[in-house]
Motif scaffolding. Structure first.
Motif, PDB file in Angstrom:
ATOM      1  N   GLU A   1      -7.308  -2.422  -5.774  1.00  0.00           N
ATOM      2  CA  GLU A   1      -6.771  -3.316  -6.985  1.00  0.00           C
ATOM      3  C   GLU A   1      -5.969  -4.305  -6.598  1.00  0.00           C
ATOM      4  O   GLU A   1      -5.204  -5.320  -5.885  1.00  0.00           O
TER       5      GLU A   1
ATOM      6  N   TYR B   1      -2.662  -2.840  -3.276  1.00  0.00           N
ATOM      7  CA  TYR B   1      -2.285  -4.221  -4.218  1.00  0.00           C
ATOM      8  C   TYR B   1      -2.103  -4.913  -3.956  1.00  0.00           C
ATOM      9  O   TYR B   1      -1.171  -5.183  -3.246  1.00  0.00           O
TER      10      TYR B   1
ATOM     11  N   MET C   1      -8.565   2.924  -2.309  1.00  0.00           N
ATOM     12  CA  MET C   1      -8.567   2.246  -3.323  1.00  0.00           C
ATOM     13  C   MET C   1      -7.858   1.197  -2.953  1.00  0.00           C
ATOM     14  O   MET C   1      -6.231   0.981  -2.147  1.00  0.00           O
TER      15      MET C   1
ATOM     16  N   PHE D   1      -5.148   9.528  -0.275  1.00  0.00           N
ATOM     17  CA  PHE D   1      -5.008   8.864  -1.814  1.00  0.00           C
ATOM     18  C   PHE D   1      -3.969   6.946  -0.839  1.00  0.00           C
ATOM     19  O   PHE D   1      -3.112   7.301  -1.059  1.00  0.00           O
TER      20      PHE D   1
ATOM     21  N   THR E   1       1.003  -1.232   0.114  1.00  0.00           N
ATOM     22  CA  THR E   1      -0.226  -0.133  -0.046  1.00  0.00           C
ATOM     23  C   THR E   1       0.933   0.928  -0.257  1.00  0.00           C
ATOM     24  O   THR E   1       1.967   1.633   0.221  1.00  0.00           O
TER      25      THR E   1
ATOM     26  N   ASP F   1      -3.776   3.892  -1.428  1.00  0.00           N
ATOM     27  CA  ASP F   1      -3.880   2.325  -3.086  1.00  0.00           C
ATOM     28  C   ASP F   1      -3.771   1.330  -2.501  1.00  0.00           C
ATOM     29  O   ASP F   1      -2.119   1.429  -2.305  1.00  0.00           O
TER      30      ASP F   1
END
Lengths: 278, 253, 275
Positions: free
Chosen positions: C86, C142, C84, C138, C62, C140
């Motif tokens: 993914e 993964y 977010m 943000f 992250t 994010d």
């Protein structure tokens, strides 16, 4: 090839009725990792194995370069010289189905005329209902009439079932076809299946089945090993099964080393003491 | 309108002592570290740290092609997906893949394909996923290098490895292995890759300007650097197995 | 266990279920135990905070990025913090490329709600000047390897990322944004320490931290976010139903296990001091 399978099967069967057959590889030497002529030389793709292309010919896992000046490896593996062939025994790779192989297969889909099974290969295999039943008198229709219902539908197995099947046909262009008619073939109702790297299956079997015999005896379990990198196993309790799986993982990890069979016996004995197992 | 600190380009890309900003000589590579078998679920995988670049590559295949219409009846297909994370660059990248990522994916796929025997696997696909977690110049070269390792780790028969590096021109000097800032502020950039089975160039791009003499120089610099990186690649591929061999024989004696 | 397929074999399903009834799990864990957790922080040089967290074989990386924007008119002095996720196709043969699917959206949403409703990041602190400029953060995530229970790993990795943050501090001078040269660190940004704990349910057996085969065969899951002294969000997913008693029991367990986990992980050790 299949003759050898049967022979191995019968031998095991004599020892203990419930014992499962070892599906030995149809190569003449099931555990070529332990071959004396196999050097412990690790090679990688593109590595030059020899420049003496007059004496040696490229064998499995190798290729002659276009200018015919050298033989190079296509895989990460162990270099082996057999007569005048140079082979590379791969350490990593995927399963390619061959007719006659026994495989542990997972039913992933079915329709009224066929089953689809995952055999850990690049494509699913097909099993037709006619290959799930012995062709005997009872399944034939009366006086040449239509065949019995049972032979032409797919009620026998369900999605999610694990089957031991034999590969009837396999080539590059068509989906492999399976059969479940034969000795040791059919559905598994208990136990678990684990996956390992398919090239390391010969090591789990060992030379003339020595490794698998040790595993079975020391952990009091039944094991069925198939060429597609799957192993079915069942022991008396989860603790023994855990030990067995740990042992198989160790074989997988140390597949490229020498003296593995002896080491594994020590390992299992030690672990049994440590874990307080009988 | 978002307001953001701009990453400023320095006036000079060499320090007073003649070294580059990160302390390297002109032909010196950044520290490179590679490892195989890092993603448990993949058929083959590799991880690379090249300076500040951090890249994962994983291979799945041969497997059935999705969507099905892409399958070719006479051969397998190789698909490469090069992606960057949103946080791998200075200004947050948009999550959806952009044009640059698609182009690099294609370039890398073209570079890797000569290594494989795709005609042996009709109707199937090999998929290489490359994920750039942190980027600092030369990611397409680093990605190509690590993708080759992942393919080898998957046990897919291949003619050889492939190795890539970028050479370039900064402040009128030719240098090897451009860092992010050298890439942006420099005058020329030539990423190239070599397939070792025939020792030919399989990836080649160039932006900037050079004369014929410099071109020769560029390529000879690249060749030396590529050999150096190739050695690291080979060691990384064998390391896992050699360590286990040593551990086992050490325990026995 | 067998390599992951879309279909889980019937015998594996039976095996897991029968052993769970005897409070046995194949990896040797008890019903209320986590797999091993390992955390690395500040691993991404380009990010303003990052974490690489593994739980067993599940691994998420992250990173934190920021932007400065104009606040929403109805919240003139509040910044924004978004999450977010993914599911990279690297991580599992079950993941496909393409736009985010339900599973990744659920992961992002549950982690986001855990952070938001715990008042973990106080959005008022993200304000540079009211009506003019606020931070947008943000987070994010993964997923690098999927072996079950993404949500708990996501929660720990998002929190560690915030704790390891080093966002440049800005201020407005004559209507222009200038950077002070200082950084907003984890201590400034993180107010509460929410952790999210996920339980699986098969038949009537409930267990913590489902592994991949457990997750694929379970009837349902429930994720509960807790801070030191309150429950801040709950998400039930799957077709399982939970009795009132079960929920009460789980809430109590979550507070208990959460407290211990928070202490064991000691996430403040991942704070980064820049200048």
């Amino acid at each position: 090839m299949s003759f050898k399978d049967e022979e191995q099967g019968i031998k095991d069967n004599n020892q203990e009725e419930e014992e499962e057959a070892v599906n030995t590889e149809d190569d003449s030497d099931p555990d070529e990792f332990e071959d004396e002529e196999t050097t412990r030389n690790l090679v990688v793709p593109g590595e030059i194995l020899t420049t003496d292309t007059k004496t040696f010919s490229p064998g499995r896992g190798t290729i002659l370069t276009q200018d015919r000046s050298k033989i190079i490896s296509l895989n990460i593996g162990l270099k082996q010289t057999k007569k005048n062939y140079i082979n590379v025994i791969p350490l990593r790779g995927f399963y390619t189905p061959r007719p006659g192989d026994k495989v542990l297969a997972l039913v992933t889909d079915k329709n009224p005329v066929k089953y689809r099974l995952d055999i850990n290969s690049k494509e699913d295999a097909i099993l037709k209902p006619k290959n799930t039943m012995k062709r005997g008198r009872e399944t034939r229709g009366m006086r040449g009439g239509p065949p019995d219902r049972n032979t032409s539908n797919t009620d026998m197995f369900n999605i999610g079932d694990i089957l031991i099947a034999k590969i009837l046909s396999a080539d590059r262009l068509n989906s492999p076809e399976l059969t479940t008619v034969g000795k040791y073939l059919g559905k598994k109702n208990n136990g678990i299946v684990i996956s390992i790297d398919p090239p390391k299956i010969p090591r789990v079997i060992g030379r003339e089945g020595s490794m698998i015999k040790n595993l079975k005896n020391l952990t009091k379990s039944t094991i069925f090993v198939t060429q597609n990198g799957r192993i079915w196993l069942k022991a008396e309790d989860i603790a023994h099964e855990r030990l067995l799986v740990d042992a198989i993982r160790k074989i997988e990890r140390e597949a490229h080393t020498v003296g593995l069979t002896d080491r594994m016996v020590d390992y299992i004995e030690n672990e049994k003491k440590k874990r307080g197992l009988k | 309108m978002p307001l953001i600190i701009k990453d400023e380009y320095p006036e000079k890309l060499f320090r007073d002592d003649g070294k580059r900003l990160d302390g390297r000589d002109k032909t010196e590579l950044r520290p490179i570290k590679m490892e195989v078998g890092v993603v448990e679920n993949a058929d083959g995988s590799a991880y690379l740290e090249w300076g500040n670049n951090k890249i994962f590559a994983a291979v799945y295949g041969p497997r059935e092609v999705h969507p099905h219409h892409l399958a070719k009846p006479d051969r397998g297909i190789l698909r490469v997906f090069y992606r960057m994370t949103t946080y791998s660059v200075f200004e947050r990248k948009r999550p959806a893949p952009g044009r640059r990522e698609k182009e690099i994916s294609m370039v890398i796929a073209d570079c890797l394909e000569p290594l494989l025997f795709l005609e042996l696997y009709p109707g199937t696909s090999f998929e290489v996923f490359i994920e750039v977690m942190d980027a600092d110049g030369g990611t397409r070269c680093a990605a190509t290098t690590v993708a080759a390792l992942a393919l080898a780790d998957a046990g897919i028969p291949m003619k050889s490895l492939v190795t890539a590096v970028a050479v370039g021109k900064i402040d009128d000097e030719l240098v090897v292995d451009l860092s992010g800032i050298e890439d942006k502020a420099g005058q020329a950039d030539l990423p190239c890759a070599i397939t070792w089975f025939n020792e030919e160039l399989s990836l080649l791009q160039f932006d900037g300007d050079m004369n014929l003499k410099q071109m020769e120089e560029f390529l000879s610099l690249a060749k030396t650097a590529l050999s150096e990186i190739y050695q690291i690649q080979l060691d990384a591929l064998k390391k896992k197995y050699i360590e286990i061999q040593e551990e086992v024989s050490g325990g026995n004696s | 266990m067998m390599k992951i397929k879309r279909v889980i074999s019937a015998i594996e399903k039976n095996y897991i279920t029968q052993n769970l009834r005897k409070e046995e799990r194949f990896d040797g864990r008890g019903l209320w135990e986590y797999r091993d957790i390992s955390i690395k922080h500040d691993v991404i040089a380009s990010a303003e905070g990052s974490a690489d967290v593994s739980l067993g074989k599940t691994r998420i990386m992250t990173g934190l990025k920021y932007d400065v924007g104009v606040p929403f008119p109805d919240l003139p002095d509040e910044g924004v913090c978004t999450v977010m996720a993914e599911l990279l196709p690297i991580a599992s043969p079950l993941f496909e490329r393409g736009p985010p699917d339900e599973q990744s959206i659920e992961l992002a949403r549950v982690v986001d709600r855990g952070i938001r409703h715990a008042d973990c990041v106080q959005t008022k602190k993200l304000c540079i000047e009211a009506n003019k400029a606020v931070y947008i953060l943000f987070i994010d995530m993964y997923v690098l390897n999927y072996a079950g229970n993404l949500i708990d790993v996501g929660g720990i990795s998002a929190l560690t990322t915030l704790i390891s943050a080093h966002v440049p501090e800005g201020k407005m001078e004559d209507g222009k944004l200038v950077w002070t040269g200082k950084y907003l660190d984890g201590e400034y940004l993180v107010n509460e320490m929410p952790l999210v704990l996920t339980y699986g349910k098969i038949d009537n057996v409930i267990f913590l931290d489902p592994s991949l085969p457990e997750e694929l065969i379970c009837d349902g899951k429930i994720s509960i976010s807790v801070t030191e002294d309150s429950i801040t969000s709950i998400q039930k997913s799957g077709t399982a139903t939970f009795s009132f008693d079960e929920i009460n029991m789980l809430a109590k367990k979550t507070m208990e296990i959460g407290k211990k986990l928070r202490k064991d992980l000691n996430l403040w050790q991942y704070k980064v001091n820049y200048k």
